[in-house]
Write a protein that holds these residues in place. Structure first.
Motif, PDB file in Angstrom:
ATOM      1  N   MET A  65       0.829  -1.201   0.000  1.00 52.48           N
ATOM      2  CA  MET A  65       0.000   0.000   0.000  1.00 52.48           C
ATOM      3  C   MET A  65       0.864   1.252   0.000  1.00 52.48           C
ATOM      4  SD  MET A  65      -3.073   1.031  -0.136  1.00 52.48           S
ATOM      5  CE  MET A  65      -3.001   2.709  -0.727  1.00 52.48           C
ATOM      6  N   ARG A  66       1.944   1.237   0.775  1.00 52.54           N
ATOM      7  CA  ARG A  66       2.839   2.403   0.808  1.00 52.54           C
ATOM      8  C   ARG A  66       3.495   2.622  -0.552  1.00 52.54           C
ATOM      9  NH1 ARG A  66       4.525   6.640   4.227  1.00 52.54           N
ATOM     10  NH2 ARG A  66       5.697   7.858   2.713  1.00 52.54           N
ATOM     11  N   MET A  67       3.904   1.534  -1.196  1.00 55.87           N
ATOM     12  CA  MET A  67       4.524   1.646  -2.513  1.00 55.87           C
ATOM     13  C   MET A  67       3.510   2.141  -3.542  1.00 55.87           C
ATOM     14  SD  MET A  67       6.961  -1.736  -2.410  1.00 55.87           S
ATOM     15  CE  MET A  67       7.912  -1.387  -3.902  1.00 55.87           C
ATOM     16  N   MET A  68       2.263   1.713  -3.424  1.00 54.28           N
ATOM     17  CA  MET A  68       1.211   2.207  -4.320  1.00 54.28           C
ATOM     18  C   MET A  68       0.995   3.709  -4.103  1.00 54.28           C
ATOM     19  SD  MET A  68      -1.552  -0.914  -3.992  1.00 54.28           S
ATOM     20  CE  MET A  68      -2.874  -0.028  -4.820  1.00 54.28           C
ATOM     21  N   ALA A  69       0.917   4.111  -2.827  1.00 54.32           N
ATOM     22  CA  ALA A  69       0.705   5.525  -2.512  1.00 54.32           C
ATOM     23  C   ALA A  69       1.859   6.373  -3.042  1.00 54.32           C
ATOM     24  CB  ALA A  69       0.547   5.712  -1.006  1.00 54.32           C
ATOM     25  N   ASP A  70       3.096   5.952  -2.770  1.00 51.76           N
ATOM     26  CA  ASP A  70       4.258   6.701  -3.243  1.00 51.76           C
ATOM     27  C   ASP A  70       4.355   6.682  -4.762  1.00 51.76           C
ATOM     28  OD1 ASP A  70       4.928   7.199  -0.600  1.00 51.76           O
ATOM     29  OD2 ASP A  70       6.555   5.725  -0.547  1.00 51.76           O
ATOM     30  N   GLY A  71       3.957   5.571  -5.372  1.00 51.39           N
ATOM     31  CA  GLY A  71       4.104   5.412  -6.813  1.00 51.39           C
ATOM     32  C   GLY A  71       3.082   6.168  -7.638  1.00 51.39           C
ATOM     33  N   PHE A  72       1.810   6.124  -7.214  1.00 44.03           N
ATOM     34  CA  PHE A  72       0.811   6.767  -8.067  1.00 44.03           C
ATOM     35  C   PHE A  72      -0.471   7.220  -7.380  1.00 44.03           C
ATOM     36  CE2 PHE A  72      -0.339   2.320  -8.140  1.00 44.03           C
ATOM     37  CZ  PHE A  72      -1.725   2.279  -8.263  1.00 44.03           C
ATOM     38  N   ILE A  73      -0.888   6.596  -6.314  1.00 44.11           N
ATOM     39  CA  ILE A  73      -2.202   6.940  -5.754  1.00 44.11           C
ATOM     40  C   ILE A  73      -2.271   8.371  -5.249  1.00 44.11           C
ATOM     41  CG2 ILE A  73      -3.832   6.437  -3.872  1.00 44.11           C
ATOM     42  CD1 ILE A  73      -3.334   3.505  -4.363  1.00 44.11           C
ATOM     43  N   THR A  74      -1.211   8.862  -4.622  1.00 46.94           N
ATOM     44  CA  THR A  74      -1.251  10.235  -4.108  1.00 46.94           C
ATOM     45  C   THR A  74      -1.235  11.269  -5.231  1.00 46.94           C
ATOM     46  OG1 THR A  74       1.148  10.230  -3.791  1.00 46.94           O
ATOM     47  CG2 THR A  74      -0.213   9.640  -1.885  1.00 46.94           C
ATOM     48  N   ARG A  75      -0.907  10.844  -6.456  1.00 47.39           N
ATOM     49  CA  ARG A  75      -0.950  11.740  -7.615  1.00 47.39           C
ATOM     50  C   ARG A  75      -2.239  11.577  -8.409  1.00 47.39           C
ATOM     51  NH1 ARG A  75       2.629  10.606 -11.597  1.00 47.39           N
ATOM     52  NH2 ARG A  75       2.918   8.475 -10.920  1.00 47.39           N
ATOM     53  N   ALA A  76      -3.082  10.632  -8.008  1.00 45.50           N
ATOM     54  CA  ALA A  76      -4.308  10.343  -8.750  1.00 45.50           C
ATOM     55  C   ALA A  76      -5.502  11.019  -8.091  1.00 45.50           C
ATOM     56  CB  ALA A  76      -4.536   8.833  -8.812  1.00 45.50           C
ATOM     57  N   ALA A  77      -6.523  11.238  -8.887  1.00 41.79           N
ATOM     58  CA  ALA A  77      -7.779  11.790  -8.384  1.00 41.79           C
ATOM     59  C   ALA A  77      -8.607  10.652  -7.795  1.00 41.79           C
ATOM     60  CB  ALA A  77      -8.521  12.501  -9.518  1.00 41.79           C
ATOM     61  N   SER A  78      -7.987   9.942  -6.857  1.00 40.30           N
ATOM     62  CA  SER A  78      -8.599   8.761  -6.244  1.00 40.30           C
ATOM     63  C   SER A  78      -9.700   9.158  -5.281  1.00 40.30           C
ATOM     64  CB  SER A  78      -7.534   7.948  -5.510  1.00 40.30           C
ATOM     65  OG  SER A  78      -8.126   6.913  -4.759  1.00 40.30           O
ATOM     66  N   LEU A  79     -10.776   8.421  -5.331  1.00 41.47           N
ATOM     67  CA  LEU A  79     -11.895   8.612  -4.408  1.00 41.47           C
ATOM     68  C   LEU A  79     -11.989   7.446  -3.433  1.00 41.47           C
ATOM     69  CD1 LEU A  79     -14.438   9.861  -7.086  1.00 41.47           C
ATOM     70  CD2 LEU A  79     -13.207  11.245  -5.408  1.00 41.47           C
ATOM     71  N   GLY A  80     -10.956   6.604  -3.408  1.00 41.42           N
ATOM     72  CA  GLY A  80     -10.951   5.455  -2.515  1.00 41.42           C
ATOM     73  C   GLY A  80     -11.281   4.173  -3.258  1.00 41.42           C
ATOM     74  N   SER A  81     -11.453   3.127  -2.471  1.00 45.17           N
ATOM     75  CA  SER A  81     -11.709   1.811  -3.038  1.00 45.17           C
ATOM     76  C   SER A  81     -12.896   1.169  -2.342  1.00 45.17           C
ATOM     77  CB  SER A  81     -10.476   0.923  -2.863  1.00 45.17           C
ATOM     78  OG  SER A  81     -10.753  -0.399  -3.265  1.00 45.17           O
ATOM     79  N   PRO A  82     -13.732   0.459  -3.088  1.00 48.80           N
ATOM     80  CA  PRO A  82     -14.842  -0.248  -2.450  1.00 48.80           C
ATOM     81  C   PRO A  82     -14.409  -1.548  -1.771  1.00 48.80           C
ATOM     82  CG  PRO A  82     -14.932  -0.576  -4.810  1.00 48.80           C
ATOM     83  CD  PRO A  82     -13.808   0.386  -4.554  1.00 48.80           C
ATOM     84  N   GLY A  83     -13.135  -1.900  -1.886  1.00 51.21           N
ATOM     85  CA  GLY A  83     -12.647  -3.116  -1.242  1.00 51.21           C
ATOM     86  C   GLY A  83     -11.556  -3.768  -2.052  1.00 51.21           C
ATOM     87  N   VAL A  84     -11.148  -4.930  -1.605  1.00 50.53           N
ATOM     88  CA  VAL A  84     -10.122  -5.718  -2.280  1.00 50.53           C
ATOM     89  C   VAL A  84     -10.768  -6.996  -2.772  1.00 50.53           C
ATOM     90  CG1 VAL A  84      -7.978  -7.012  -1.915  1.00 50.53           C
ATOM     91  CG2 VAL A  84      -8.256  -4.753  -0.890  1.00 50.53           C
ATOM     92  N   ASP A  85     -10.558  -7.319  -4.039  1.00 49.93           N
ATOM     93  CA  ASP A  85     -11.128  -8.543  -4.594  1.00 49.93           C
ATOM     94  C   ASP A  85     -10.366  -9.775  -4.137  1.00 49.93           C
ATOM     95  OD1 ASP A  85     -12.931  -6.949  -5.949  1.00 49.93           O
ATOM     96  OD2 ASP A  85     -11.892  -7.085  -7.868  1.00 49.93           O
ATOM     97  N   GLU A  86      -9.028  -9.676  -4.118  1.00 46.11           N
ATOM     98  CA  GLU A  86      -8.218 -10.836  -3.779  1.00 46.11           C
ATOM     99  C   GLU A  86      -6.835 -10.405  -3.317  1.00 46.11           C
ATOM    100  OE1 GLU A  86      -7.282 -15.102  -5.821  1.00 46.11           O
ATOM    101  OE2 GLU A  86      -6.946 -13.354  -7.101  1.00 46.11           O
ATOM    102  N   VAL A  87      -6.320 -11.091  -2.306  1.00 43.34           N
ATOM    103  CA  VAL A  87      -4.929 -10.966  -1.886  1.00 43.34           C
ATOM    104  C   VAL A  87      -4.388 -12.382  -1.782  1.00 43.34           C
ATOM    105  CG1 VAL A  87      -3.334 -10.342  -0.033  1.00 43.34           C
ATOM    106  CG2 VAL A  87      -5.231  -8.844  -0.560  1.00 43.34           C
TER     107      VAL A  87
END
Length: 150
Positions: A65-87
């Motif tokens: 999650m931290r790598m996603m945030a640093d990589g692109f999510i904090t630069r995206a017009a993200s409104l969040g996620s409804p959940g995780v399909d699979e881990v």
């Protein structure tokens, strides 16, 4: 520049990292959040099916999650996620691992009920320096559409 829905066509989005993982942070995370012997005790870990000290799968998800945030999510017009399909945890996280994150867009579609946003389904794979996949996650993220795209 803010990334909008239109910036996420299906295919490879990018690779992010590296993120070095230390023995001390594996132990600290485990002591706080997942105090199982294979995450805390070298001898118990050596005798477990993991055959050595390994980070918690939840620690690995937090790092992803931290790598996603640093990589692109904090630069995206993200409104969040409804959940995780699979881990899926595929191989153990080890002290000294250098992690890379591969991000693929599996699907991108405009919302029918809320046309001002789109739903982007991501597949994220964390690999170690040997290229071994340690964890995979599939999850949708709601992202605003570009002005005038509707």
């Amino acid at each position: 520049m803010t990334l909008t829905f239109e910036d996420f066509p299906p295919g490879r989005f990018g690779t992010f990292g590296p993120r070095h993982v230390t023995r001390d942070e594996i132990l600290a995370f485990a002591a706080e959040f997942d105090p199982q012997p294979m995450h805390l005790d070298e001898e118990a870990a050596a005798n477990s099916m993991l055959r050595g000290l390994s980070g918690s799968g939840w620690h690995l998800c937090s790092l992803m999650m931290r790598m996603m945030a640093d990589g692109f999510i904090t630069r995206a017009a993200s409104l969040g996620s409804p959940g995780v399909d699979e881990v899926r945890w595929l191989s153990p996280l080890r002290p000294g691992d250098d992690l890379m994150l591969d991000v693929d867009v599996l699907e991108a579609r405009a919302s029918k009920s809320r046309p001002e946003l789109g739903i982007v389904k991501f597949k994220c794979t964390v690999r170690n320096a040997k290229g071994e996949a340690l964890c995979e996650m599939t999850s949708p993220i709601l992202i605003k559409r570009r002005e005038g795209a509707v």
